[in-house]
Write an enzyme that holds these catalytic residues in place. Sequence first.
Site, PDB file in Angstrom:
ATOM      1  CG  ASN A   1      -1.880  -1.106   1.273  1.00 18.34           C
ATOM      2  OD1 ASN A   1      -2.391  -1.516   0.233  1.00 18.34           O
ATOM      3  ND2 ASN A   1      -2.143  -1.637   2.450  1.00 18.34           N
TER       4      ASN A   1
ATOM      5  CG  HIS B   1      -9.852  -1.800   7.898  1.00 13.71           C
ATOM      6  ND1 HIS B   1      -9.304  -1.938   9.152  1.00 13.71           N
ATOM      7  CD2 HIS B   1      -8.946  -2.302   7.028  1.00 13.71           C
ATOM      8  CE1 HIS B   1      -8.106  -2.487   9.045  1.00 13.71           C
ATOM      9  NE2 HIS B   1      -7.865  -2.717   7.765  1.00 13.71           N
TER      10      HIS B   1
ATOM     11  CD  GLU C   1     -12.722   1.201   4.474  1.00 17.48           C
ATOM     12  OE1 GLU C   1     -12.174   1.015   3.373  1.00 17.48           O
ATOM     13  OE2 GLU C   1     -12.865   0.310   5.323  1.00 17.48           O
TER      14      GLU C   1
ATOM     15  CB  SER D   1      -9.123  -1.504   2.340  1.00 16.36           C
ATOM     16  OG  SER D   1     -10.026  -2.444   2.888  1.00 16.36           O
TER      17      SER D   1
ATOM     18  CG  ASP E   1     -10.480   4.473   7.439  1.00 14.36           C
ATOM     19  OD1 ASP E   1      -9.463   5.054   7.013  1.00 14.36           O
ATOM     20  OD2 ASP E   1     -10.461   3.313   7.896  1.00 14.36           O
TER      21      ASP E   1
ATOM     22  CG  HIS F   1      -6.860   2.037   1.148  1.00 17.17           C
ATOM     23  ND1 HIS F   1      -5.736   1.286   0.906  1.00 17.17           N
ATOM     24  CD2 HIS F   1      -7.475   1.472   2.205  1.00 17.17           C
ATOM     25  CE1 HIS F   1      -5.683   0.284   1.768  1.00 17.17           C
ATOM     26  NE2 HIS F   1      -6.724   0.379   2.575  1.00 17.17           N
TER      27      HIS F   1
ATOM     28  CE  LYS G   1      -3.449   0.738   4.750  1.00 19.46           C
ATOM     29  NZ  LYS G   1      -4.600   0.648   5.613  1.00 19.46           N
TER      30      LYS G   1
END
Length: 403
Positions: free
Chosen positions: A45, A131, A182, A186, A211, A214, A245
């Site tokens: 990542n 997640h 998110e 992910s 979140d 990513h 990441k």
Amino acid sequence: MTSELQRRLEEIRAQGLFRELTRVDSPQTSHALADGREMLNFSSNDYLGLANHPAVKESVIKAVEKYGAGSGASRLISGSLAPHHELEAALAEFKGTESALSFSSGYAAAAGVICALAGKDDIIVLDKLVHACIVDAARLTRAELRIFAHNDLDLLEDILKWCVKKTGAATAVRPRTLIITESVFSMDGDLAPLAEIVRLKEKYGAWLMVDEAHATGLYGPQGRGLAAEMDVSSNIEVQMGTLGKALGSAGGFIAGSKTLTSYLVNKARSFIFSTAPVPAAAAASLAGVRIAQSQEGSALRNHLWSLVGETKKVLRAKGWPVSETNSAILPLIVGEESGAVQAARDLKKLGIWIPAIRYPTVAKGAARLRLTLTAAHSHADIETLARALEQVQLKPADEKKTA
Ligand SMILES: *Cc1c(COP(=O)(O)O)cnc(C)c1O
């Protein structure tokens, strides 16, 4: 105990779900020395290729020389080291928020903030694909949990209507409703409809946490995240990101109001009862944030997106369903667990490292090879990947079965 655990492990193995570590004897970069041989690494990542960036390493060395290796204790106990303060000022500026607070990991950030904000009288509303750290934290609060199908706004609205009915007026102090999603998911690499979610949370008086693990460093102006790209940052009460990441080191953070971070310093147990990250980690992350915001950061993103475009072409030509979304996460969903594991093994023999992702990380029967690209890859690496994909047994899952 050993025989009982062996029996449990056998069960895991029989389901094709056994996991093992791959030892790496090199930096985390596009060509890694894994299990004793050089592999083209599509498992990381480290999206901007900062984990092994010279300027980041230099900052770490300087921080070690100035502040030493360890951090002594929790930041509330033995003093809060300057590198953490510098990092948090940079993160707040980066995210365009009043304040930011860093944690030892993204996992700890999620646990700290969710448990600080919600308790057993409250309601937490989650996207089905969030997640594991969010799910674990939500369970720990003992709040009532409501899950909506992935990115399904109608179901989210139904749940929010139910919440208002249950909790009384939307303005009631408690119980509270906290929505968590998110921005870039992910394991699928797809995006949340943040603008619509913001509209709903405002209509029904809920709080929203997003979140951006990513998305941080990759989307929006200067890599500020998808919320910034969609111009809804200031409507999101709790913005979470990770430092491990695209930003290249390790850790997590929450960005928001000064009141929020001050509340977390008082209430987030994963912050209070845990030794501070080492100063080197904060220095690495600070260097990562600075690069993400710089000219070099945009050049790295442009290079990454051009590799993504090229890889998508390769995958489409081989019959893989590939979304239009710009994403460095390209899941090759094969369905069956053992098929994914076998394909990953075959690719490894060819020197290509793409991890098989299985239950419980994704749903049963939705096993996949999770291919990730980073700015450390080259166009030649994508050609090597394309040749390897020709040589292995790898077929898209029957879409109906995994839908
Ligand atoms: C990786 C990840 C986390 C956890 O972050 P760590 O820093 O690895 O603990 C949280 N949320 C999402 C969506 C992630 O992908």
